[in-house]
Scaffold this motif. Structure first.
Motif, PDB file in Angstrom:
ATOM      1  N   ALA A   1      38.768  51.368  50.083  1.00  0.00           N
ATOM      2  CA  ALA A   1      39.756  50.933  51.072  1.00  0.00           C
ATOM      3  C   ALA A   1      41.048  50.493  50.392  1.00  0.00           C
ATOM      4  N   LEU A   2      40.922  49.726  49.312  1.00  0.00           N
ATOM      5  CA  LEU A   2      42.101  49.247  48.586  1.00  0.00           C
ATOM      6  C   LEU A   2      42.867  50.404  47.960  1.00  0.00           C
ATOM      7  N   ASN A   3      42.148  51.376  47.437  1.00  0.00           N
ATOM      8  CA  ASN A   3      42.781  52.552  46.829  1.00  0.00           C
ATOM      9  C   ASN A   3      43.577  53.347  47.863  1.00  0.00           C
ATOM     10  N   ILE A   4      42.984  53.535  49.030  1.00  0.00           N
ATOM     11  CA  ILE A   4      43.657  54.287  50.098  1.00  0.00           C
ATOM     12  C   ILE A   4      44.911  53.554  50.561  1.00  0.00           C
ATOM     13  N   LEU A   5      44.793  52.238  50.727  1.00  0.00           N
ATOM     14  CA  LEU A   5      45.959  51.445  51.129  1.00  0.00           C
ATOM     15  C   LEU A   5      47.081  51.570  50.106  1.00  0.00           C
ATOM     16  N   TRP A   6      46.725  51.517  48.819  1.00  0.00           N
ATOM     17  CA  TRP A   6      47.747  51.630  47.774  1.00  0.00           C
ATOM     18  C   TRP A   6      48.403  53.011  47.796  1.00  0.00           C
ATOM     19  N   LEU A   7      47.602  54.059  47.921  1.00  0.00           N
ATOM     20  CA  LEU A   7      48.142  55.417  47.923  1.00  0.00           C
ATOM     21  C   LEU A   7      49.085  55.636  49.101  1.00  0.00           C
ATOM     22  N   VAL A   8      48.660  55.220  50.284  1.00  0.00           N
ATOM     23  CA  VAL A   8      49.460  55.447  51.490  1.00  0.00           C
ATOM     24  C   VAL A   8      50.783  54.686  51.427  1.00  0.00           C
ATOM     25  N   THR A   9      50.730  53.436  50.998  1.00  0.00           N
ATOM     26  CA  THR A   9      51.956  52.625  50.959  1.00  0.00           C
ATOM     27  C   THR A   9      52.826  52.929  49.744  1.00  0.00           C
ATOM     28  N   MET A  62      48.124  45.350  45.876  1.00  0.00           N
ATOM     29  CA  MET A  62      46.825  45.742  45.318  1.00  0.00           C
ATOM     30  C   MET A  62      46.303  44.672  44.355  1.00  0.00           C
ATOM     31  N   TYR A  63      47.200  44.143  43.506  1.00  0.00           N
ATOM     32  CA  TYR A  63      46.775  43.104  42.568  1.00  0.00           C
ATOM     33  C   TYR A  63      46.473  41.797  43.279  1.00  0.00           C
ATOM     34  N   TYR A  64      47.235  41.471  44.305  1.00  0.00           N
ATOM     35  CA  TYR A  64      46.941  40.274  45.095  1.00  0.00           C
ATOM     36  C   TYR A  64      45.525  40.355  45.656  1.00  0.00           C
ATOM     37  N   THR A  65      45.185  41.511  46.222  1.00  0.00           N
ATOM     38  CA  THR A  65      43.860  41.701  46.818  1.00  0.00           C
ATOM     39  C   THR A  65      42.773  41.680  45.756  1.00  0.00           C
ATOM     40  N   ALA A  66      43.024  42.317  44.616  1.00  0.00           N
ATOM     41  CA  ALA A  66      42.042  42.330  43.528  1.00  0.00           C
ATOM     42  C   ALA A  66      41.805  40.922  42.988  1.00  0.00           C
ATOM     43  N   LEU A  67      42.876  40.141  42.834  1.00  0.00           N
ATOM     44  CA  LEU A  67      42.741  38.753  42.389  1.00  0.00           C
ATOM     45  C   LEU A  67      41.952  37.925  43.400  1.00  0.00           C
ATOM     46  N   LYS A  68      42.205  38.150  44.693  1.00  0.00           N
ATOM     47  CA  LYS A  68      41.475  37.443  45.738  1.00  0.00           C
ATOM     48  C   LYS A  68      40.001  37.821  45.721  1.00  0.00           C
ATOM     49  N   LEU A  69      39.702  39.088  45.477  1.00  0.00           N
ATOM     50  CA  LEU A  69      38.309  39.528  45.427  1.00  0.00           C
ATOM     51  C   LEU A  69      37.564  38.861  44.279  1.00  0.00           C
ATOM     52  N   HIS A  70      38.223  38.708  43.150  1.00  0.00           N
ATOM     53  CA  HIS A  70      37.610  38.002  42.026  1.00  0.00           C
ATOM     54  C   HIS A  70      37.435  36.515  42.335  1.00  0.00           C
ATOM     55  N   LYS A  71      38.434  35.917  42.960  1.00  0.00           N
ATOM     56  CA  LYS A  71      38.453  34.467  43.158  1.00  0.00           C
ATOM     57  C   LYS A  71      37.616  34.033  44.351  1.00  0.00           C
ATOM     58  N   ASP A  72      37.777  34.727  45.463  1.00  0.00           N
ATOM     59  CA  ASP A  72      37.153  34.284  46.716  1.00  0.00           C
ATOM     60  C   ASP A  72      35.969  35.138  47.162  1.00  0.00           C
ATOM     61  N   LYS A  73      35.794  36.298  46.537  1.00  0.00           N
ATOM     62  CA  LYS A  73      34.670  37.211  46.834  1.00  0.00           C
ATOM     63  C   LYS A  73      34.771  37.813  48.234  1.00  0.00           C
ATOM     64  N   ASP A  74      34.616  36.978  49.268  1.00  0.00           N
ATOM     65  CA  ASP A  74      34.582  37.477  50.643  1.00  0.00           C
ATOM     66  C   ASP A  74      36.003  37.582  51.177  1.00  0.00           C
ATOM     67  N   VAL A  75      36.569  38.788  51.061  1.00  0.00           N
ATOM     68  CA  VAL A  75      37.972  39.016  51.426  1.00  0.00           C
ATOM     69  C   VAL A  75      38.061  40.238  52.335  1.00  0.00           C
ATOM     70  N   THR A  76      38.847  40.137  53.398  1.00  0.00           N
ATOM     71  CA  THR A  76      39.133  41.309  54.223  1.00  0.00           C
ATOM     72  C   THR A  76      40.278  42.060  53.555  1.00  0.00           C
ATOM     73  N   VAL A  77      39.966  43.227  52.986  1.00  0.00           N
ATOM     74  CA  VAL A  77      40.890  43.924  52.096  1.00  0.00           C
ATOM     75  C   VAL A  77      42.217  44.232  52.773  1.00  0.00           C
ATOM     76  N   TRP A  78      42.179  44.805  53.953  1.00  0.00           N
ATOM     77  CA  TRP A  78      43.441  45.248  54.576  1.00  0.00           C
ATOM     78  C   TRP A  78      44.316  44.056  54.972  1.00  0.00           C
ATOM     79  N   LYS A  79      43.692  42.939  55.373  1.00  0.00           N
ATOM     80  CA  LYS A  79      44.480  41.756  55.726  1.00  0.00           C
ATOM     81  C   LYS A  79      45.169  41.176  54.498  1.00  0.00           C
ATOM     82  N   ALA A  80      44.407  41.050  53.399  1.00  0.00           N
ATOM     83  CA  ALA A  80      44.985  40.511  52.165  1.00  0.00           C
ATOM     84  C   ALA A  80      46.097  41.422  51.658  1.00  0.00           C
ATOM     85  N   PHE A  81      45.849  42.735  51.714  1.00  0.00           N
ATOM     86  CA  PHE A  81      46.821  43.700  51.204  1.00  0.00           C
ATOM     87  C   PHE A  81      48.141  43.603  51.953  1.00  0.00           C
TER      88      PHE A  81
END
Length: 201
Positions: free
Chosen positions: A26-34, A48-67
């Motif tokens: 999902a994150l890859n597709i969002l990055w490619l499209v935008t 993309m990095y914001y979302t990746a950092l959130k995934l490491h830090k908070d684990k449970d992240v809604t990818v498209w919202k964070a992105f």
């Protein structure tokens, strides 16, 4: 039936693997499209990095919202620095200024994660990016290798190029960001604790 459901539950190892891959795709597709307009690559990479950092830090992240939160929040700064650095990098390398081009490359490697994590003026963010890059040179080498080596092998291996291309289109860029984010978060975390008011994470 109960055993099968347990194996496929979100808490099982298979559920975690599939959940992780789903987030990466999902994150890859969002990055490619935008990134398609090219000029927005800075904003999409920061998101993309914001979302990746959130995934490491908070684990449970809604990818498209964070992105899209980061994409909107950091659009102006990330787009401006991308336009400047891309033009400078192209100019320097075309004239053979490889040494200065490498320094610009280091800034490109760190500036978007820094924008994703901290709120400040572009000048100060650029200074922070250089600080983090050279504060732990081992991390710089690791993130450069994670970013550049997969691309290098993709370009030189003609036989497996279609396979590599499919991986890049599915989750290659997001996996690279996620791997790099492991190093970035360890660099950023002590400073995030010191300046909670100035961070988006």
């Amino acid at each position: 039936m109960c055993e099968t459901m347990n194996v496929l539950s979100e808490d099982s190892i298979f559920g975690q693997i599939f959940g992780f891959l789903g987030n990466m795709i999902a994150l890859n597709i969002l990055w490619l499209v935008t990134s398609l307009p090219i000029v927005t690559i800075g904003a999409s990479t920061t998101a993309m990095y914001y979302t990746a950092l959130k995934l490491h830090k908070d684990k449970d992240v809604t990818v498209w919202k964070a992105f899209f939160h980061s994409f909107r929040q950091n659009f102006m700064q990330a787009t401006a620095i991308w336009a400047v650095l891309a033009a400078v990098e192209a100019l320097l390398l075309s004239y053979g200024f490889i040494g200065i081009g490498l320094i610009t490359g280091v800034l490109l490697l760190y500036i978007f994660p820094v924008i994703a994590a901290f709120s400040n003026t572009l000048g100060k963010l650029a200074g922070h990016a250089f600080y983090f890059a050279f504060h732990k040179p081992g991390y710089l080498i690791a993130t450069a290798a994670l970013t550049c080596l997969p691309m290098y092998f993709t370009m030189v291996d003609a036989k497996l190029f279609p396979v590599y291309l499919l991986i890049w289109l599915m989750c290659g860029f997001s996996l690279t960001a996620y791997g790099n984010a492991w190093f970035y978060l360890r660099l950023f975390q002590p400073h995030l604790k010191e300046c909670q008011k100035n961070t988006f994470i």
